[in-house]
Write an enzyme that holds these catalytic residues in place. Structure first.
Site, PDB file in Angstrom:
ATOM      1  N   MET A  30       0.847  -1.200   0.000  1.00 11.91           N
ATOM      2  CA  MET A  30       0.000   0.000   0.000  1.00 11.91           C
ATOM      3  C   MET A  30       0.881   1.249   0.000  1.00 11.91           C
ATOM      4  SD  MET A  30      -3.460  -0.898   2.002  1.00 11.91           S
ATOM      5  CE  MET A  30      -2.881  -0.638   3.653  1.00 11.91           C
ATOM      6  N   GLY A  31       2.167   1.070  -0.353  1.00  7.50           N
ATOM      7  CA  GLY A  31       3.059   2.221  -0.434  1.00  7.50           C
ATOM      8  C   GLY A  31       3.558   2.665   0.925  1.00  7.50           C
ATOM      9  N   HIS A  37       9.479  -3.655   3.229  1.00 12.36           N
ATOM     10  CA  HIS A  37       9.003  -3.890   1.850  1.00 12.36           C
ATOM     11  C   HIS A  37      10.184  -4.196   0.931  1.00 12.36           C
ATOM     12  CE1 HIS A  37       5.726  -1.082   3.369  1.00 12.36           C
ATOM     13  NE2 HIS A  37       5.028  -2.123   2.943  1.00 12.36           N
ATOM     14  N   GLU A 150       5.912 -11.483   7.207  1.00 12.97           N
ATOM     15  CA  GLU A 150       5.316 -12.274   8.297  1.00 12.97           C
ATOM     16  C   GLU A 150       4.831 -11.418   9.464  1.00 12.97           C
ATOM     17  OE1 GLU A 150       8.190 -15.275   9.283  1.00 12.97           O
ATOM     18  OE2 GLU A 150       7.233 -16.724   7.952  1.00 12.97           O
ATOM     19  N   LYS A 151       5.157 -10.114   9.454  1.00 11.02           N
ATOM     20  CA  LYS A 151       4.597  -9.273  10.522  1.00 11.02           C
ATOM     21  C   LYS A 151       3.076  -9.388  10.493  1.00 11.02           C
ATOM     22  CE  LYS A 151       4.228  -4.786  10.142  1.00 11.02           C
ATOM     23  NZ  LYS A 151       2.758  -4.584  10.265  1.00 11.02           N
ATOM     24  N   ASP A 152       2.527  -9.416   9.270  1.00 11.35           N
ATOM     25  CA  ASP A 152       1.073  -9.571   9.122  1.00 11.35           C
ATOM     26  C   ASP A 152       0.770 -11.062   9.004  1.00 11.35           C
ATOM     27  OD1 ASP A 152       0.299  -6.683   8.868  1.00 11.35           O
ATOM     28  OD2 ASP A 152       1.762  -6.824   7.245  1.00 11.35           O
ATOM     29  N   GLN A 155      -2.696 -12.129   8.005  1.00 14.20           N
ATOM     30  CA  GLN A 155      -2.928 -11.816   6.587  1.00 14.20           C
ATOM     31  C   GLN A 155      -2.334 -12.906   5.694  1.00 14.20           C
ATOM     32  OE1 GLN A 155      -2.716  -7.819   4.626  1.00 14.20           O
ATOM     33  NE2 GLN A 155      -0.645  -8.445   4.093  1.00 14.20           N
ATOM     34  N   SER A 187       7.026  -0.895  10.144  1.00 12.59           N
ATOM     35  CA  SER A 187       5.635  -0.775   9.713  1.00 12.59           C
ATOM     36  C   SER A 187       5.419   0.645   9.219  1.00 12.59           C
ATOM     37  CB  SER A 187       4.709  -1.038  10.906  1.00 12.59           C
ATOM     38  OG  SER A 187       3.412  -0.553  10.636  1.00 12.59           O
TER      39      SER A 187
END
Ligand code: PAF
Length: 291
Positions: A30-31, A37, A150-152, A155, A187
């Site tokens: 999501m930028g 990232h 893997e933080k999410d 998800q 994050s």
């Protein structure tokens, strides 16, 4: 790096890469990019993939309009970071390109069980929005591999189940959480923290580590979680949840599980932070030396 804004251009570039026998790697975002990232981009490039990133702030996954409105849009800076990392193609569609019939008329995807509870409990509809947009993006890019942090963790579990259940021909590749030197998980939401909150923010990971140490020793879920919320609150957070779940499907953990994951979400100032810590190899095989 080339930036495209339409599905037509995206498909054209991916088709060319595929006809040059390239494996396609995809990193949806999501930028407001950070080193976490970039580590996904590096993983994809390390696997020798023609690497496609997307930047789309997906309105369908925000349950709070204010949260959506203030989510940072930093396209130029993100483009520069992606280009420096060696990303091949950036897809940056607008809302009309993604939801031409309007968000309310979009077919949506609900992934049962694994999307319920934890962040799904605190953010109603969030994972339906994530599953829907990731499914669309996967269909647009048609990558061989897709990389997720893997933080999410929940998800990743939701996306894996969606990919399995819908037989999507893509390998989902989880990448370990990138952390700052003091342990804070990177994050986009860390940007909301004041200097003082940034100092306190490591309290979430520290609390997870304490729970993990206690659980490794005693293997007693309620004991390990006792007082943990209070400790996190004393560290300047407002705890949303702290839980120990079975790693494979995020069902409630039991003492027989050999791999569990501690998951936490908590508010600090304007930010809601999440983090997790995996504990593997819990089962001691007493008969290891037996024939
Ligand atoms: O993790 C994110 O940034 C988003 O949830 C994702 C996977 C790009 C879908 O919008």
């Amino acid at each position: 790096m080339i930036t495209v804004h339409t599905i037509r251009e995206l498909r054209e570039h991916v088709r060319k890469a595929r006809s040059a026998q390239r494996v396609i790697g995809f990193v949806p975002t999501m930028g407001n990019l950070h080193e976490g990232h970039i580590s996904l981009i590096q993983r994809s490039l390390g696997d020798d993939c023609f690497t496609v990133a997307s930047i789309f702030v997906n309105p369908l996954q925000f349950d709070d309009p204010d949260d959506l409105a203030r989510y940072p849009r930093t396209l130029e800076r993100d483009q520069q970071m992606l280009a420096e990392a060696g990303c091949n193609l950036l897809f940056a569609p607008d809302v009309d390109e993604m939801y031409p019939e309007g968000q309310d008329r979009q077919t949506t995807i609900h992934v049962p069980e694994v999307s319920e509870g934890l962040c799904g409990g605190s953010r109603p509809g969030h994972f339906d929005g994530v599953a829907t947009v990731v499914n669309k993006l996967l269909n647009m890019v048609q990558p061989d591999k897709a990389f997720f942090g893997e933080k999410d963790f929940q998800q990743v579990a939701v996306i894996r189940k969606m990919v399995d259940d819908l037989c999507l021909p893509v390998a989902i590749c989880p990448v370990p959480t990138a952390r700052d030197i003091d342990g804070l998980a990177l994050s986009s939401r860390n940007g909301y923290l004041t200097e003082e909150e940034r100092q306190q923010a490591t309290g979430l990971y520290r609390t997870l580590q304490e729970i993990a140490n206690d659980f490794r020793e005693h293997k007693d879920i309620s004991r390990s979680l006792t007082d943990a919320r209070e400790r996190l609150d004393q560290r300047g957070f407002r705890t949303d949840y702290l839980e120990i779940r079975r790693t494979s499907d995020l069902a409630p953990a039991s003492p027989e599980d050999d791999s569990v994951i501690i998951l936490g979400a908590a508010y600090i100032g304007k930010a809601r932070l999440i983090d997790n810590l995996l504990i593997d190899n819990l089962t001691v095989t007493l008969n290891a030396s037996d024939d």
